[in-house]
Design a protein around this motif. Structure first.
Motif, PDB file in Angstrom:
ATOM      1  N   THR A   1      -3.051   2.210  -4.157  1.00  0.00           N
ATOM      2  CA  THR A   1      -2.585   3.570  -3.884  1.00  0.00           C
ATOM      3  C   THR A   1      -3.760   4.358  -3.322  1.00  0.00           C
ATOM      4  N   ILE A   2      -3.531   5.025  -2.208  1.00  0.00           N
ATOM      5  CA  ILE A   2      -4.593   5.797  -1.572  1.00  0.00           C
ATOM      6  C   ILE A   2      -4.278   7.294  -1.687  1.00  0.00           C
TER       7      ILE A   2
ATOM      8  N   THR B   1       0.846  -1.195   0.000  1.00  0.00           N
ATOM      9  CA  THR B   1       0.000   0.000   0.000  1.00  0.00           C
ATOM     10  C   THR B   1       0.874   1.235   0.000  1.00  0.00           C
TER      11      THR B   1
ATOM     12  N   LEU C   1      -7.757   5.077   7.210  1.00  0.00           N
ATOM     13  CA  LEU C   1      -6.815   4.141   6.585  1.00  0.00           C
ATOM     14  C   LEU C   1      -7.295   2.684   6.600  1.00  0.00           C
TER      15      LEU C   1
ATOM     16  N   GLU D   1      -9.164   1.208   4.672  1.00  0.00           N
ATOM     17  CA  GLU D   1      -9.186   0.638   3.316  1.00  0.00           C
ATOM     18  C   GLU D   1      -7.849  -0.007   2.946  1.00  0.00           C
ATOM     19  N   THR D   2      -6.776   0.291   3.689  1.00  0.00           N
ATOM     20  CA  THR D   2      -5.469  -0.299   3.374  1.00  0.00           C
ATOM     21  C   THR D   2      -5.349  -1.717   3.903  1.00  0.00           C
TER      22      THR D   2
ATOM     23  N   PHE E   1      -1.728  -5.826   5.198  1.00  0.00           N
ATOM     24  CA  PHE E   1      -2.045  -4.807   4.195  1.00  0.00           C
ATOM     25  C   PHE E   1      -2.464  -5.394   2.850  1.00  0.00           C
ATOM     26  N   LYS E   2      -3.379  -4.695   2.204  1.00  0.00           N
ATOM     27  CA  LYS E   2      -3.750  -5.025   0.844  1.00  0.00           C
ATOM     28  C   LYS E   2      -2.557  -4.826  -0.083  1.00  0.00           C
TER      29      LYS E   2
END
Length: 424
Positions: free
Chosen positions: A387-388, A74, A419, A421-422, A382-383
């Protein structure tokens, strides 16, 4: 006296704490601590800070390992430092989830009028005195919940801030190379399960030092980036060889760097040089003014506005931009001052006889892109390949706490939802 103390903030080098010829490089171990049975089954987080590692450095200088790990895990387009974008305030924001005005470490140098004492990053006594620091750092959160922690020279890790030092730590010095620091981390991870730390914080100063001395576009800064990249590569490989499961790496920086305009320095308004009426604290990228007679604040502000030249803005502390969390309502320790002079990057305030450095930071990351920091994360939690968008650095704290299975018991500014979503 204060004028001499103010000079401390202008020391830009690898030195974070005062050094002497008899530097003690020994590890400190707090005896009698063991991981709980529950903690032994929890994941590991190795949180790495590269001081002054601007958000674009890895791509700009092709940091091979960091690009590989961030692309596989990530990465954020950038991470926004807390204001001011300075080393000590932001390291403490990363490790506590609080904005500087909320945890009290509002600058590398400041004066506390309630304590009637100065704080300076270069003063070892200050730096290791936990009463200066608000919030509960991640290592303290872990230790209080039965999980061992360790630190290689993260800001504040040698202090008792929050009531619990890491079980294993090294007070700051400059004797270890990046590779030696990596080996210290590996030594900890080789310990038996009941004595093995699950949260480790690690600090590298090289990019910041070279960015200050030579500028962000220099060959020296490029070499520093590669040195850090190589160390991270060695760390990941050696951890892999240990065969540990559920290991996570979080690579962050505290701020970026910009080439300073040293040819056109800003002059401090003559009015403010009256030491009988004012104390001024000049970090060059922010000038904080303490008005000794509170009844004069508005009058002085109006006079400064009336005679202002170009290159900077003037704010009353009550009117400072709310998005920076540095105004009166945020100043929980009353350390900021009543009037703030805010240079327009890359301009700096330079006092007579002072010298500057090639690179600077401290400006608002919301208006000066070069202040933006780095966030990369990879590992079991982590995924992959995502990119976030940009986010504020106070949100790293709840993320790490969540991975480690730690309960946050006090108020923090960061939010896990930013965060989440990570995570897988």
């Amino acid at each position: 006296m204060k004028q001499a103390l103010q000079l401390l903030v202008l020391i830009f080098s690898l030195t974070v704490f005062g050094q002497n010829g008899n530097t003690d490089t020994a590890q400190v171990v707090i005896p009698g601590r063991y991981n709980s049975v529950e903690a032994q089954a929890k994941p590991y987080v190795i949180m790495i800070s590269a001081d002054g590692f601007r958000y674009d450095y890895a791509k700009k200088y092709h940091a091979e390992n960091l690009l590989k790990y961030s692309n596989e895990g990530t990465q954020a387009k950038a991470m926004l430092p807390s204001y001011p974008s300075i080393t000590f305030p932001n390291h403490w924001s990363l490790i506590t989830g609080l904005y500087p005005a909320h945890h009290g470490l509002i600058d590398n140098y400041f004066y506390d009028y309630k304590r009637k004492e100065p704080y300076a990053k270069s003063n070892k006594k200050n730096a290791e005195d936990g009463t200066w620091y608000g919030g509960l750092p991640l290592w303290g959160l872990a230790e209080k919940q039965g999980m061992l922690s360790a630190s290689v020279m993260w800001v504040g890790s040698a202090s008792d801030a929050g009531g619990a030092r890491p079980t294993y730590y090294y007070p700051y010095h400059e004797k270890f190379s990046p590779e030696e620091k990596v080996n210290k981390v590996i030594d900890w991870l080789r310990l038996p399960m009941d004595r093995r730390p699950h949260f480790i914080s690690l600090y590298f100063p090289e990019a910041d030092a070279n960015g200050h001395h030579f500028g962000p576009d220099s060959k020296e800064t490029e070499e520093a980036v590669h040195k850090i990249d190589q160390a991270v590569g060695q760390l990941v490989q050696k951890v892999k060889e240990l065969g540990l499961k559920n290991v996570n790496f979080v690579f962050v920086s505290d701020h970026g760097m910009i080439k300073a305009d040293n040819e056109n320095p800003l002059e401090i308004p003559q009015l403010l040089l009256d030491k009988n009426r004012f104390d001024i604290y000049n970090s060059q990228t922010l000038l904080r003014v303490y008005v000794k007679n509170p009844d004069e604040v508005k009058k002085v502000y109006k006079e400064l506005k009336a005679n202002k030249t170009g290159g900077y803005k003037i704010y009353l502390d009550k009117k400072f931009p709310g998005s920076l969390h540095f105004s009166t309502k945020d100043d929980r320790y009353s350390r900021i001052g009543q009037i703030l002079l805010f240079p327009e990057a890359p301009r700096i305030f330079l006092e007579k006889g002072e010298k500057s450095t090639a690179g600077k930071h401290g400006y608002s990351p919301k208006t000066v892109p070069e202040m933006k920091a780095t966030f990369y994360a990879w590992g079991s939690a982590f995924k992959r390949n995502i990119t976030i968008n940009e986010f504020e650095n106070v949100n790293v704290y709840p993320l790490v706490a969540h991975i480690l299975g730690l309960k946050i018991n006090g108020p923090v500014d960061g939010k896990l939802k930013v965060l989440k979503e990570t995570l897988k």
